[in-house]
Design an enzyme around this catalytic site. Structure first.
Site, PDB file in Angstrom:
ATOM      1  N   LYS A  79       0.800  -1.332   0.088  1.00 14.98           N
ATOM      2  CA  LYS A  79       0.006   0.035   0.066  1.00 14.98           C
ATOM      3  C   LYS A  79       0.807   1.190  -0.008  1.00 14.98           C
ATOM      4  O   LYS A  79       1.834   1.158   0.559  1.00 14.98           O
ATOM      5  CB  LYS A  79      -0.968   0.025   1.274  1.00 14.98           C
ATOM      6  N   SER A 154      -9.480   2.052   2.650  1.00 19.38           N
ATOM      7  CA  SER A 154      -8.923   2.877   1.790  1.00 19.38           C
ATOM      8  C   SER A 154      -7.868   1.694   1.131  1.00 19.38           C
ATOM      9  O   SER A 154      -7.039   2.227   0.153  1.00 19.38           O
ATOM     10  CB  SER A 154      -8.021   3.768   2.595  1.00 19.38           C
ATOM     11  N   SER A 178      -9.787  -0.342   7.036  1.00 18.96           N
ATOM     12  CA  SER A 178      -9.535  -0.139   5.492  1.00 18.96           C
ATOM     13  C   SER A 178      -9.065  -1.548   4.897  1.00 18.96           C
ATOM     14  O   SER A 178      -8.546  -1.374   3.877  1.00 18.96           O
ATOM     15  CB  SER A 178      -8.544   1.064   5.609  1.00 18.96           C
TER      16      SER A 178
END
EC number: 6.3.5.7
Length: 485
Positions: A79, A154, A178
């Site tokens: 990420k 996210s 997330s």
């Protein structure tokens, strides 16, 4: 089945038997990305040259020593809010569009020691603020099951990359759901560890008392293998817990007879899509058949969790994002005449609407005259939510419910309605406020889209969470389902 979709243990056997090489694994990953990422849009930055060089070195080591490392040769996606030395790290924000860190995050050091290969950095909601991946400063990631739908946020890029078969595992971060929400929306396995189990050093902070890094994989066993490599105390992080890391794999026995499950009535009440509710009840029947028992329980203060979370998280974001001012690193506005205007214009041009919204909300909540009424009261509510979990988990081994009240929604459907968007995290936010571990595993489909089953455990008992999740996973075959792109 693609080699990238096989279990880590199977991949390692094939490497040991000289059936494949690490270079071939890495080639397969980049080939798959070239085939499907124009549709999925999971990756922001590819690390191709370095990944191929690392693969070649591992192939040479394989000839001499065999497989050496729990993640040896396994391609990984990271990420884009986790720092990677010399590899662009943007947090999907224009304000960090040119930022290359000079150090690795602690979790990246863990993956390096385990001899994994980093393929690239994954798209996300800007600074991890969002539930749909539509808040990226660059482009929207799409759900591999239906590219008209969001992948969740996210960590949407992290979940979509695994679901699309681009990499066998990814790292995401979870502040209010997330990791688990996108894992549910994309039909993969995602774990949020106990707060403090994994070092946050090198994770670009959104809300420091809530953020946690965790793995996203195809199976529970592989998830446990990744957590084993990234968990542990770090001297660089005062919030990481100095307690032993158990052997998570040894706890995955398939035996859950006699285990007690609490099912919060608040998690199956109004607002939960009927198809989601049906899949969760079916999953509970499977767990019953395996010898576990379940009873309805209550987490009465969870109804305040969303309001509490957005006050606390936004307040922490307001403080954490003050460092992005165009002075020390990141993008600086070219349209300023003096220092103050440079601060203002750099932040205005660099931050997206959702980030600005949360900074303003947090600054208001922390301001003189409002601190006691909002921030301080939210901290008190957080304590009540934490106590609810403590009381229930005194009598039950785990808590089970849906990961999200609905399946994935269409791109553009909620992006202009922040309050509705925030409500999507109603099942995941309380876990972050309480600091306990939770996993999302696939438990079927509703209207053609994946449904996630959330299993919540006691602090630092990820092993028990994995035990329950693995037993359920092996009794069903939903984890074998994959989208057709």
């Amino acid at each position: 089945m693609s080699i990238l979709e096989e279990s880590f243990s199977t991949i390692h056997k094939r490497l040991e038997n000289k059936e494949i090489t690490v270079s071939e694994l890495v080639d397969a990953s980049f080939k798959r990305i070239n085939e499907v990422d124009d549709k999925v849009k999971a990756f922001l930055t590819l690390n191709e040259e370095e990944a191929r060089s690392h693969a070649k070195n591992l192939d040479e080591a394989l000839e001499k020593e065999g497989v050496n490392g729990a993640l040896f040769g396994i391609p990984a996606g990271i990420k884009d809010n986790i720092t990677t030395k010399g590899v662009r790290t943007t947090c999907a924000s224009k304000i960090l569009a040119n930022f290359e860190p000079v150090h690795d995050a602690t979790v990246i050091e863990g993956l390096n020691k385990a001899n994994s290969v980093q393929i690239g950095k994954l798209n996300m909601d800007e600074f991890a603020m969002g539930s749909s991946n539509e808040n990226s400063g660059f482009f929207v990631t799409r759900n591999p099951w239906n590219t008209d739908y969001v992948p969740g946020g996210s960590s949407g890029g992290s979940a979509a990359a695994v679901a699309a078969g681009e990499v066998p595992f990814t790292l995401g971060s979870d502040t209010g759901g997330s990791i688990r929400e996108p894992a549910a929306y994309c039909g993969v396995v995602g774990l949020k560890p106990t707060y403090g189990r994994v070092s946050r050093y090198g994770l670009v902070a959104f809300a420091s008392s809530l953020d946690q890094i965790g793995p996203i994989t195809r199976t529970v066993e592989d998830n446990a293998l990744v957590l084993q490599q990234i968990a542990g105390h770090s001297n660089m992080d005062s919030t990481s817990a100095d307690i032993p890391v158990p052997d998570f794999l040894s706890m995955i026995t398939g035996e859950i007879k006699g285990k007690r499950i609490g099912v919060p009535k608040e998690y199956l009440s109004e607002g939960v899509e009927q198809g989601v509710k049906d899949r969760v009840l079916e999953a509970l029947k499977v767990l019953e058949d395996l010898g576990a028992s379940w009873e309805e329980v209550s987490l009465p203060h969870s109804k305040y969790a969303v309001s509490c979370y957005y006050l606390l998280a936004s307040s922490e974001a307001s403080a954490n994002l003050a460092r992005f001012d165009g002075v020390r690193y990141g993008v600086r506005s070219d349209n300023a005449n003096d220092l103050l205007e440079m601060y203002q214009r750099s932040r205005d041009e660099g931050f997206g609407d959702e980030v600005k919204r949360r900074i303003m909300l947090g600054t208001f909540a922390l301001s003189s005259g409002y601190y006691d009424a909002y921030y301080k009261k939210a901290q008190k509510v957080r304590t009540l939510i934490k106590r609810d979990f403590e009381e229930v988990l005194q009598n039950y081994d785990v808590i089970v419910g849906p990961t999200s009240p609905t399946t994935a929604f269409k791109i553009g459907e909620q992006v202009d309605d922040p309050l509705t968007m925030y409500a999507n995290d109603v099942m995941t936010i309380p876990i972050n406020l309480a600091g306990v571990p939770a996993i999302s595993v696939p438990c079927g489909f509703s209207q053609g889209m994946p449904v996630g089953l959330q299993i919540i455990g006691k602090p630092f008992e990820e092993g028990e969470v994995y035990r329950m999740a693995h037993a359920y996973e092996q009794a069903t075959e939903y984890y074998k389902e994959k989208p057709e792109l």
